[in-house]
Motif scaffolding. Structure first.
Motif, PDB file in Angstrom:
ATOM      1  N   GLU A   1       0.847  -1.196   0.000  1.00 28.31           N
ATOM      2  CA  GLU A   1       0.000   0.000   0.000  1.00 28.31           C
ATOM      3  C   GLU A   1       0.881   1.244   0.000  1.00 28.31           C
ATOM      4  OE1 GLU A   1      -3.325   1.080  -0.171  1.00 28.31           O
ATOM      5  OE2 GLU A   1      -2.317   3.018   0.059  1.00 28.31           O
ATOM      6  N   ARG A   2       0.557   2.138  -0.923  1.00 26.90           N
ATOM      7  CA  ARG A   2       1.327   3.370  -1.094  1.00 26.90           C
ATOM      8  C   ARG A   2       1.249   4.276   0.142  1.00 26.90           C
ATOM      9  NH1 ARG A   2      -0.837   6.227  -6.301  1.00 26.90           N
ATOM     10  NH2 ARG A   2      -2.670   6.455  -5.014  1.00 26.90           N
TER      11      ARG A   2
ATOM     12  N   ARG B   1     -15.729   7.896   1.824  1.00 30.14           N
ATOM     13  CA  ARG B   1     -16.268   8.025   0.461  1.00 30.14           C
ATOM     14  C   ARG B   1     -17.492   7.119   0.383  1.00 30.14           C
ATOM     15  NH1 ARG B   1     -11.540   6.010  -2.753  1.00 30.14           N
ATOM     16  NH2 ARG B   1     -11.204   4.968  -0.774  1.00 30.14           N
ATOM     17  N   ALA B   2     -17.257   5.794   0.398  1.00 29.85           N
ATOM     18  CA  ALA B   2     -18.399   4.877   0.363  1.00 29.85           C
ATOM     19  C   ALA B   2     -19.184   5.015   1.660  1.00 29.85           C
ATOM     20  CB  ALA B   2     -17.913   3.456   0.202  1.00 29.85           C
ATOM     21  N   ILE B   3     -20.476   4.759   1.564  1.00 33.07           N
ATOM     22  CA  ILE B   3     -21.312   5.009   2.736  1.00 33.07           C
ATOM     23  C   ILE B   3     -22.445   3.981   2.882  1.00 33.07           C
ATOM     24  CG2 ILE B   3     -22.848   6.645   1.539  1.00 33.07           C
ATOM     25  CD1 ILE B   3     -22.489   8.447   4.026  1.00 33.07           C
ATOM     26  N   ALA B   4     -22.896   3.399   1.754  1.00 33.45           N
ATOM     27  CA  ALA B   4     -24.048   2.491   1.829  1.00 33.45           C
ATOM     28  C   ALA B   4     -23.588   1.045   1.645  1.00 33.45           C
ATOM     29  CB  ALA B   4     -25.057   2.849   0.745  1.00 33.45           C
TER      30      ALA B   4
ATOM     31  N   GLN C   1     -16.800   4.809   6.240  1.00 35.30           N
ATOM     32  CA  GLN C   1     -15.801   3.986   5.536  1.00 35.30           C
ATOM     33  C   GLN C   1     -14.500   3.760   6.326  1.00 35.30           C
ATOM     34  OE1 GLN C   1     -15.022   5.093   1.453  1.00 35.30           O
ATOM     35  NE2 GLN C   1     -13.728   3.327   1.075  1.00 35.30           N
TER      36      GLN C   1
ATOM     37  N   VAL D   1       3.921   0.527  -5.863  1.00 34.75           N
ATOM     38  CA  VAL D   1       4.222  -0.454  -6.910  1.00 34.75           C
ATOM     39  C   VAL D   1       4.356   0.296  -8.230  1.00 34.75           C
ATOM     40  CG1 VAL D   1       3.362  -2.480  -8.145  1.00 34.75           C
ATOM     41  CG2 VAL D   1       2.993  -2.275  -5.681  1.00 34.75           C
TER      42      VAL D   1
ATOM     43  N   TYR E   1     -16.923  16.237  -6.562  1.00 31.48           N
ATOM     44  CA  TYR E   1     -16.561  14.998  -7.265  1.00 31.48           C
ATOM     45  C   TYR E   1     -17.163  14.966  -8.663  1.00 31.48           C
ATOM     46  CZ  TYR E   1     -14.791  12.298  -3.276  1.00 31.48           C
ATOM     47  OH  TYR E   1     -14.050  11.816  -2.237  1.00 31.48           O
TER      48      TYR E   1
ATOM     49  N   ASP F   1     -12.179  -0.846  -7.646  1.00 35.35           N
ATOM     50  CA  ASP F   1     -12.268   0.280  -8.585  1.00 35.35           C
ATOM     51  C   ASP F   1     -11.296   0.129  -9.752  1.00 35.35           C
ATOM     52  OD1 ASP F   1     -14.185   1.399  -6.972  1.00 35.35           O
ATOM     53  OD2 ASP F   1     -13.249   3.373  -6.859  1.00 35.35           O
TER      54      ASP F   1
ATOM     55  N   GLY G   1     -19.835   1.036  -5.387  1.00 38.73           N
ATOM     56  CA  GLY G   1     -18.404   0.872  -5.662  1.00 38.73           C
ATOM     57  C   GLY G   1     -17.725  -0.095  -4.712  1.00 38.73           C
ATOM     58  N   LEU G   2     -17.782   0.220  -3.438  1.00 41.30           N
ATOM     59  CA  LEU G   2     -17.107  -0.623  -2.446  1.00 41.30           C
ATOM     60  C   LEU G   2     -17.773  -2.001  -2.362  1.00 41.30           C
ATOM     61  CD1 LEU G   2     -15.743   0.374   0.942  1.00 41.30           C
ATOM     62  CD2 LEU G   2     -17.531  -1.336   0.934  1.00 41.30           C
ATOM     63  N   ASN G   3     -19.092  -2.014  -2.431  1.00 39.39           N
ATOM     64  CA  ASN G   3     -19.800  -3.301  -2.383  1.00 39.39           C
ATOM     65  C   ASN G   3     -19.368  -4.198  -3.545  1.00 39.39           C
ATOM     66  OD1 ASN G   3     -21.686  -3.046  -0.082  1.00 39.39           O
ATOM     67  ND2 ASN G   3     -22.459  -1.305  -1.223  1.00 39.39           N
TER      68      ASN G   3
HETATM   69  C1  LIG Z   1     -18.548  10.454  -3.041  1.00 34.40           C
HETATM   70  C2  LIG Z   1     -18.464   8.968  -3.126  1.00 34.40           C
HETATM   71  C3  LIG Z   1     -19.480   8.203  -2.587  1.00 34.40           C
HETATM   72  C4  LIG Z   1     -19.414   6.811  -2.652  1.00 34.40           C
HETATM   73  N1  LIG Z   1     -20.413   6.076  -2.090  1.00 34.40           N
HETATM   74  C5  LIG Z   1     -20.360   4.732  -2.122  1.00 34.40           C
HETATM   75  C6  LIG Z   1     -21.334   3.937  -1.454  1.00 34.40           C
HETATM   76  O1  LIG Z   1     -22.257   4.456  -0.849  1.00 34.40           O
HETATM   77  N2  LIG Z   1     -21.210   2.573  -1.484  1.00 34.40           N
HETATM   78  C7  LIG Z   1     -20.174   1.974  -2.124  1.00 34.40           C
HETATM   79  O2  LIG Z   1     -20.128   0.731  -2.129  1.00 34.40           O
HETATM   80  N3  LIG Z   1     -19.214   2.694  -2.745  1.00 34.40           N
HETATM   81  C8  LIG Z   1     -19.276   4.053  -2.764  1.00 34.40           C
HETATM   82  N4  LIG Z   1     -18.287   4.792  -3.335  1.00 34.40           N
HETATM   83  C9  LIG Z   1     -17.186   4.112  -4.020  1.00 34.40           C
HETATM   84  C10 LIG Z   1     -16.120   3.573  -3.066  1.00 34.40           C
HETATM   85  O3  LIG Z   1     -15.595   4.578  -2.250  1.00 34.40           O
HETATM   86  C11 LIG Z   1     -15.008   2.949  -3.894  1.00 34.40           C
HETATM   87  O4  LIG Z   1     -15.585   2.088  -4.850  1.00 34.40           O
HETATM   88  C12 LIG Z   1     -14.059   2.121  -3.031  1.00 34.40           C
HETATM   89  O5  LIG Z   1     -13.467   2.909  -2.032  1.00 34.40           O
HETATM   90  C13 LIG Z   1     -12.976   1.520  -3.937  1.00 34.40           C
HETATM   91  O6  LIG Z   1     -12.125   0.723  -3.184  1.00 34.40           O
HETATM   92  P1  LIG Z   1     -10.781   0.175  -3.830  1.00 34.40           P
HETATM   93  O7  LIG Z   1     -10.076  -0.481  -2.702  1.00 34.40           O
HETATM   94  O8  LIG Z   1     -11.067  -0.588  -5.055  1.00 34.40           O
HETATM   95  O9  LIG Z   1      -9.996   1.473  -4.307  1.00 34.40           O
HETATM   96  P2  LIG Z   1      -9.376   2.648  -3.387  1.00 34.40           P
HETATM   97  O10 LIG Z   1     -10.231   2.880  -2.183  1.00 34.40           O
HETATM   98  O11 LIG Z   1      -9.155   3.792  -4.310  1.00 34.40           O
HETATM   99  O12 LIG Z   1      -8.020   2.046  -2.900  1.00 34.40           O
HETATM  100  C14 LIG Z   1      -6.914   1.870  -3.754  1.00 34.40           C
HETATM  101  C15 LIG Z   1      -5.683   1.807  -2.883  1.00 34.40           C
HETATM  102  O13 LIG Z   1      -4.567   1.496  -3.686  1.00 34.40           O
HETATM  103  C16 LIG Z   1      -3.484   2.303  -3.280  1.00 34.40           C
HETATM  104  N5  LIG Z   1      -2.607   2.448  -4.445  1.00 34.40           N
HETATM  105  C17 LIG Z   1      -2.884   3.034  -5.623  1.00 34.40           C
HETATM  106  N6  LIG Z   1      -1.853   2.935  -6.469  1.00 34.40           N
HETATM  107  C18 LIG Z   1      -0.888   2.266  -5.816  1.00 34.40           C
HETATM  108  C19 LIG Z   1       0.430   1.847  -6.162  1.00 34.40           C
HETATM  109  N7  LIG Z   1       0.952   2.109  -7.358  1.00 34.40           N
HETATM  110  N8  LIG Z   1       1.158   1.176  -5.244  1.00 34.40           N
HETATM  111  C20 LIG Z   1       0.644   0.896  -4.011  1.00 34.40           C
HETATM  112  N9  LIG Z   1      -0.597   1.275  -3.637  1.00 34.40           N
HETATM  113  C21 LIG Z   1      -1.352   1.946  -4.524  1.00 34.40           C
HETATM  114  C22 LIG Z   1      -4.119   3.618  -2.848  1.00 34.40           C
HETATM  115  O14 LIG Z   1      -3.283   4.325  -1.960  1.00 34.40           O
HETATM  116  C23 LIG Z   1      -5.397   3.140  -2.193  1.00 34.40           C
HETATM  117  O15 LIG Z   1      -5.252   2.910  -0.818  1.00 34.40           O
HETATM  118  C24 LIG Z   1     -18.322   6.185  -3.287  1.00 34.40           C
HETATM  119  C25 LIG Z   1     -17.283   6.965  -3.829  1.00 34.40           C
HETATM  120  C26 LIG Z   1     -17.355   8.343  -3.749  1.00 34.40           C
HETATM  121  C27 LIG Z   1     -16.238   9.151  -4.328  1.00 34.40           C
END
Ligand SMILES: Cc1cc2nc3c(=O)[nH]c(=O)nc-3n(C[C@H](O)[C@H](O)[C@H](O)COP(=O)(O)OP(=O)(O)OC[C@H]3O[C@@H](n4cnc5c(N)ncnc54)[C@H](O)[C@@H]3O)c2cc1C
Length: 510
Positions: free
Chosen positions: A17-18, A27-30, A88, A113, A246, A266, A278-280
């Protein structure tokens, strides 16, 4: 979550993790009930309880404050509240806490990475630490969970097709909330569409659409955020935790696998937040991929089973993204004529009792399924390919949720039949190769489905359900099915037959 599920299977897993410290902004909430079910699997529900706001209704209101539609059902089909909210950073901390219990998982923070090479027999990651030193790591498989701007996806040249919405939203998180309505409220007001969601511990999220003429540069200023909230709620929030503009995207990677590298979360798909997905969706990816990776790395299945990750996740991801886009276009109209047509359509639907009941139950949300999977015995008929419900089961010690009996792996559930008595020796060998748990629901068995929920759902009075670790039903087996009932599975799942097991099965059969 993926690391926790892999750690639970005892797989050597390295998380890179960076960020040096966890990201603390919400960010995610539901949540979806399937997400809670996956968290149940890693035993972190108790750690999460303090951050959950359960059974939160959803209401849609027009510009005059009239109700257009509402979802209130609290039926716990998958064992948990059908909808609600969380904070979150607390959810991530609860999941990360599981890693302490898995010695095979190592987490390295402050590591960026740079690249991943697929060398055929393994992958090689190159990375930099905070001091600028370069390191390399070999791994059998790499899963890129590096967010929507995934560098790994880009390096692999995987297209990320879809759209970015022209509309922008201001997202404001407040604490010490005193808005009186405990409801996820969509204000479908063409003058300024907005959304609000209650969050645990007296927190609240507000979201406002930026309108033509709004100055984006200063729109997120706290004074502006306060004024917008006050105009809708009648009072100014006491503490604004964060206020940010956003843009939302709906994009899906052209493929989720490239050789030994997978995309998840994501990095694989981004969706506008209107359906809270997204998170779900990322947790669904983890639940789908983890058991397959564990089975392959531990020599129980062969690598081609991993190809099914893309097929199984893609259709549902598309359906959820389409739902979010549809909801967005229902909420966002800013022209009075389009809003009028939308209001009329929603009011008409709400006035029809059967449609109202569908909406109230949330039936418009695509149910968890693995359509188009080659890992399902489709000939067995519906509901194969769907996630099994999680009823309360009566056991000797009282009551428990079904999954407690199933454990973290495959399971073969006998309804009014003991699977130990219904399987052929070859089937036993398959069940053993899958490390499947055999569970008998019925008098004298491991427990009783007193409400008959599973019996009704499966449409069998006596028979067996073959359930994967991610709780999808892959076969529905009437006791009368002739021959080896699990023969199809050995082929479809690329099960590695252990010579010892095969010999034993042959000897027993003889
Ligand atoms: C306003 C808003 C509201 C939302 N509401 C909802 C909701 O209600 N319900 C829901 O399910 N989702 C919701 N989402 C979406 C949700 O927040 C994301 O889908 C979720 O956080 C994605 O998780 P992830 O782990 O895939 O990516 P991220 O949370 O983006 O995590 C990626 C991680 O990888 C790390 N990283 C990146 N590049 C590198 C690298 N090269 N080397 C090492 N580490 C690296 C980053 O530091 C980060 O920690 C919402 C998003 C927003 C913006």
């Amino acid at each position: 979550m993926l690391a926790a599920l892999l750690g639970q299977q005892g797989l050597q897993t390295v998380v890179l993790e960076r960020r040096e410290v966890p990201f603390t902004e919400p960010r995610a909430i539901a949540f979806d009930p399937e997400t809670l079910r996956t968290i149940q699997r890693i035993g972190r529900l108790d750690a999460l309880a303090h951050t959950l706001e359960l059974d939160v209704p959803v209401g849609y209101y027009n510009g005059r404050g009239q109700l257009l539609a509402r979802m209130t059902s609290t039926a716990k089909r998958y064992g948990f509240s059908p909808r609600g909210t969380f904070y979150q950073p607390e959810l991530e901390a609860a999941i990360a806490g599981a890693l302490d219990g898995y010695p095979s998982v190592s987490v390295f923070r402050g590591i960026t990475v740079g690249d991943v090479a697929d060398l055929g027999s393994h992958t090689c990651l190159s990375m930099t630490d905070t001091a600028g030193a370069i390191h390399r790591l070999n791994a059998r498989y790499t899963i890129a969970c590096d967010g929507g701007a995934s560098r790994i996806r880009e390096r692999l040249g995987i297209a990320f097709d879809g759209s970015t919405f022209a509309e922008k939203w201001l997202v404001v998180d407040v604490q010490h909330d005193d808005y009186p309505h405990r409801e996820i409220r969509f204000f479908c007001n063409p003058k300024r569409p907005a959304v609000t969601l209650p969050v645990s511990k007296n927190r609240r999220r507000w979201e406002f659409l930026l309108m033509p003429g709004d100055d984006e540069a200063c729109f997120a200023d706290q004074d502006n955020a306060r004024a917008l909230i006050e105009a809708l709620s009648g009072s100014s929030p006491r503490y604004i935790e964060r206020s940010l503009v956003y843009s939302f995207h709906a994009r899906i990677a052209e493929r989720f696998r490239s050789g030994r590298i997978f995309l998840a979360g994501d990095a694989a798909h981004v969706t506008p937040p209107f359906a809270g997905q997204g998170l779900n969706g990322g947790i669904r990816d983890a639940a789908n991929l983890a058991w397959k990776l564990a089975a392959v790395c531990q020599g129980r299945m062969r690598d081609p089973v991993l190809d099914t990750y893309d097929a199984e996740r893609r259709a549902h991801t598309h359906a959820m993204t389409a739902l979010a886009v549809r909801l967005g276009s229902a909420i966002m109209p800013t022209s009075r004529s389009r809003a009028f047509v939308r209001d009329l359509a929603m009011k008409t639907m709400w006035a029809i009792p059967s449609q109202r009941a569908r909406l109230d139950r949330g039936d418009v949300i695509p149910s968890p399924s693995i359509d188009r999977s080659s890992l399902v015995n489709w000939a067995a008929g519906r509901p194969v390919g769907q996630m099994i419900p999680q009823p309360v089961i009566q056991i000797a010690a009282g009551e428990t949720l079904l999954d407690t009996l199933l454990g973290p792996g495959f399971s073969l559930i006998g309804i009014d039949v003991d699977p130990r008595e219904a399987l052929s020796p070859a089937d036993f060998a398959t069940a053993e190769a899958l490390q499947a748990r055999l569970v008998h629901l019925g008098p004298g068995g491991d427990g009783l489905d007193t409400a008959g929920e599973l019996t009704q759902w499966i449409g069998l009075k006596r028979g067996m359900l073959l359930v994967r670790p991610d709780r999808f039903l892959v076969d529905r087996i009437p006791v009368e099915r002739p021959g080896d009932k699990l023969a199809w599975m050995r082929r479809a799942y690329h099960v590695v037959a252990s010579p010892a097991r095969a010999n034993q099965a042959e000897r027993t059969a003889a």
